[in-house]
Design a protein around this motif. Structure first.
Motif, PDB file in Angstrom:
ATOM      1  N   TRP A   7     -10.115  17.361   6.058  1.00 39.81           N
ATOM      2  CA  TRP A   7     -11.778  16.953   5.589  1.00 39.81           C
ATOM      3  C   TRP A   7     -12.062  16.671   3.960  1.00 39.81           C
ATOM      4  O   TRP A   7     -11.199  15.865   3.219  1.00 39.81           O
ATOM      5  N   GLN A   8     -13.034  15.667   5.000  1.00 33.59           N
ATOM      6  CA  GLN A   8     -13.652  15.397   3.579  1.00 33.59           C
ATOM      7  C   GLN A   8     -15.211  16.206   3.419  1.00 33.59           C
ATOM      8  O   GLN A   8     -16.041  16.533   3.908  1.00 33.59           O
ATOM      9  N   GLY A   9     -15.274  16.252   1.882  1.00 35.26           N
ATOM     10  CA  GLY A   9     -16.385  17.152   1.693  1.00 35.26           C
ATOM     11  C   GLY A   9     -17.207  16.655   0.772  1.00 35.26           C
ATOM     12  O   GLY A   9     -17.514  15.045   0.190  1.00 35.26           O
ATOM     13  N   LYS A  10     -18.845  17.082   0.236  1.00 33.08           N
ATOM     14  CA  LYS A  10     -19.303  17.158  -0.266  1.00 33.08           C
ATOM     15  C   LYS A  10     -19.989  17.658  -1.114  1.00 33.08           C
ATOM     16  O   LYS A  10     -18.809  17.844  -1.232  1.00 33.08           O
ATOM     17  N   GLN A  11     -20.423  17.197  -2.189  1.00 35.06           N
ATOM     18  CA  GLN A  11     -20.508  17.357  -3.494  1.00 35.06           C
ATOM     19  C   GLN A  11     -22.740  18.354  -4.322  1.00 35.06           C
ATOM     20  O   GLN A  11     -23.059  17.272  -3.296  1.00 35.06           O
ATOM     21  N   TYR A  12     -22.562  19.487  -4.596  1.00 37.21           N
ATOM     22  CA  TYR A  12     -23.071  19.856  -5.066  1.00 37.21           C
ATOM     23  C   TYR A  12     -23.102  20.139  -6.873  1.00 37.21           C
ATOM     24  O   TYR A  12     -22.222  20.583  -7.150  1.00 37.21           O
ATOM     25  N   VAL A  13     -24.808  20.133  -7.257  1.00 35.77           N
ATOM     26  CA  VAL A  13     -24.926  20.621  -8.240  1.00 35.77           C
ATOM     27  C   VAL A  13     -26.047  21.355  -8.408  1.00 35.77           C
ATOM     28  O   VAL A  13     -26.896  21.169  -7.868  1.00 35.77           O
TER      29      VAL A  13
END
Length: 530
Positions: free
Chosen positions: A495-501
């Motif tokens: 899978w490929q992921g998203k990034q969050y801050v």
């Protein structure tokens, strides 16, 4: 496809309760404080975690990028590298085999020592001489010779054309070091880092681990970066829950790698007063890798059968929800050269198809496998992810799978030694180019230290892909590579992921503080709305 509803654990929910608002800074010094779950450990097997000749993980690079200057860097918002320590850089021939840089005038290390072309030459040749088994040297392995001309001019002569070379010079492995601080043929043990970057640093230890890194503005710095603060602290937390607690208590201003899925879900569905959740573009991938010399998976049919059984859609839905999506090739969908090679080869998950693959290879008995994963490096979802993979494989009736979780400081050395037949890793790109999703796994001296070799990929296709300055033109070559990977299955993309801050709402620059390669750009952070 409908996603299953995840029940938020009471503990995770409590971490994101409304903030207790106060007027004070997170730290009595007024520093901006950033939390991370990255662990920085010096061990007998990895005694130099912050040496640019050894460091090859996102956490270590996030320290080095603040302190060690590179000739070029990728600018805010992405794009091609631009000069940083250099005044100018460029290929001096049409074949992309000779790359020339001129240093800025007046550069010096944080201690005041001048930075010269000889320091650049020393730093690059040092990486190649040490040739760490961590895979770092592979990024610079195409360098034939380094030539200097006076105090400021450097020319890199390459063995073969490489249009991606400017990106490689923008990574910490090409960081400029002082000959007086670093040995030419030995790693620098411990946590000390000296450079000419935007910050100087001081480490606070907790035994053999880093508890906190304090970055202070380097008054000697000259380069392309504009600092929006004078002091930043990077604090390491044992897990996402304790990091979230610190954000709630206002002892940190921002948290990033790695927030839990539950935290992201809660902040998305029920925003909290005083906290802002920001999604930033991300290019992280996760994958299974195989030691193709290990008896359990030496037969490609076993690896192909695993590829035929794994249900990426169910895995993502059950564990990560909207924060990830299935991946069917090493190159993620948002990068030029992406294909769906594994879906094209295996289609929808099928135990019957996997059974046929095994029977054709003469494998009639249940295949026993142990899936190895790191339990403290990629976040709290990793254990659940591997439990789901185990259950999928066992449900096929073709595999008997057990799990083994190990802390990163022990996991990575054992993996490099070839002790694991099947193991899980994540990849955050060194630079946003398809080459960096292929070469680190398939080229010589690669990150995985894999015994798998495909000579067509290594000797022909990878060099061919690097000749194209127009990276779109290289897409057919990457398509061929991905077909070979889907056939041989030395690695299995998942899978490929998203990034969050997540950050306090009085912190500015958050949207720029994490780039697509998961690099922390701490200089972008500031107080207020400026």
């Amino acid at each position: 496809m409908n996603r299953k509803t995840l029940v938020l654990p009471a503990l995770a929910a409590s971490l994101l309760a409304p903030l207790l608002v106060s007027c004070g800074d997170s730290d009595e010094t007024g520093a901006i404080v950033v939390g991370t779950t990255d662990q920085f450990v010096a061990t007998e097997e990895a005694p130099a975690p912050l040496d640019p000749a050894f460091a090859y993980d996102t956490g270590a690079w996030n320290i080095l990028r603040q302190t060690v200057q590179t000739l070029l860097h990728v600018p805010r918002g992405g794009g091609e590298p631009v000069p940083e320590a250099a005044e100018s850089c460029g290929f001096s021939d049409r074949a992309s085999e000779s790359y020339r840089c001129t240093l800025r005038e007046g550069l010096s290390f944080a201690d005041g020592t001048p930075v010269t072309a000889e320091d650049v030459k020393f730093s690059v040749e040092r990486v190649l001489a040490i040739k760490s088994d961590n895979g770092t040297a592979a990024l610079l392995a195409n360098i034939d010779t380094v030539e200097t001309n006076g105090e400021r001019d450097i020319v890199f002569h390459l063995k073969t054309p490489d249009a991606t070379f400017p990106y490689k010079l923008s990574t910490p492995v090409a960081g400029i070091l002082s000959k007086s601080r670093y040995s030419a043929d030995k790693l620098r043990e411990g946590f000390d880092v000296d450079g000419s970057g935007p910050y100087a640093m001081k480490v606070e230890r907790d035994g053999d681990k880093i508890a906190k890194v304090v970055f202070t503005k380097n008054p000697k710095y000259k380069g392309d970066i504009t600092l929006r603060n004078d002091r930043v602290e990077l604090r390491s937390f044992a897990d996402a829950e304790s990091m979230g607690e610190a954000l709630r208590d206002r002892t940190i201003d921002m948290m990033t790698r790695s927030m839990s899925h539950e935290q992201i879900k809660e902040l998305t569905e029920r925003p909290q007063e005083g906290i802002e959740l920001t999604e930033v573009p991300g290019l992280e991938i996760r994958y299974l890798a195989f030691n193709t010399d290990a008896p359990a998976v030496k037969d490609a049919a076993v690896r192909q059968a695993v590829a035929a059984v794994v249900d990426r859609g169910a895995l993502v839905n059950d564990v990560y929800g909207p924060t990830a999506k299935p991946l069917y090739s090493l190159v993620p969908s948002s990068v030029t050269g992406h294909s769906t090679a594994f879906f094209d080869a295996y289609g929808e998950p099928s135990a019957a198809k996997a059974a046929g693959i095994l029977r054709k290879a003469g494998i009639d008995e249940t295949v026993e496998l142990t899936l190895h994963y790191t339990n403290d490096h990629y976040g709290s979802g990793t254990k659940k992810e591997f439990e789901a993979l185990r259950d999928q494989l066992n449900a096929s009736g073709l595999f008997d799978v057990t799990l083994q979780g190990t802390e990163w400081s022990k996991f990575r050395p054992a993996q490099k030694r070839g002790e694991y037949a099947v193991y899980g890793l994540g990849w955050f790109p060194d630079f946003p180019d398809p080459d960096n999703y292929v070469a680190p796994f398939l080229d010589a001296d690669n990150f995985l230290n894999t015994p798998y070799v495909n000579k067509a990929v290594r000797d022909k296709l990878i060099p061919q892909s690097r000749r194209s300055a127009d990276r779109t033109a290289a897409s057919p070559v990457f398509g061929q590579i991905q077909k070979i990977v889907a056939k041989d299955v030395p690695v299995l993309p998942l899978w490929q992921g998203k990034q969050y801050v997540a950050a306090r709402d009085d912190l500015a620059g958050v949207e720029w503080a994490l780039n697509t390669s998961s690099d922390l750009l701490l200089w972008e952070l500031g107080r207020g709305t400026a």
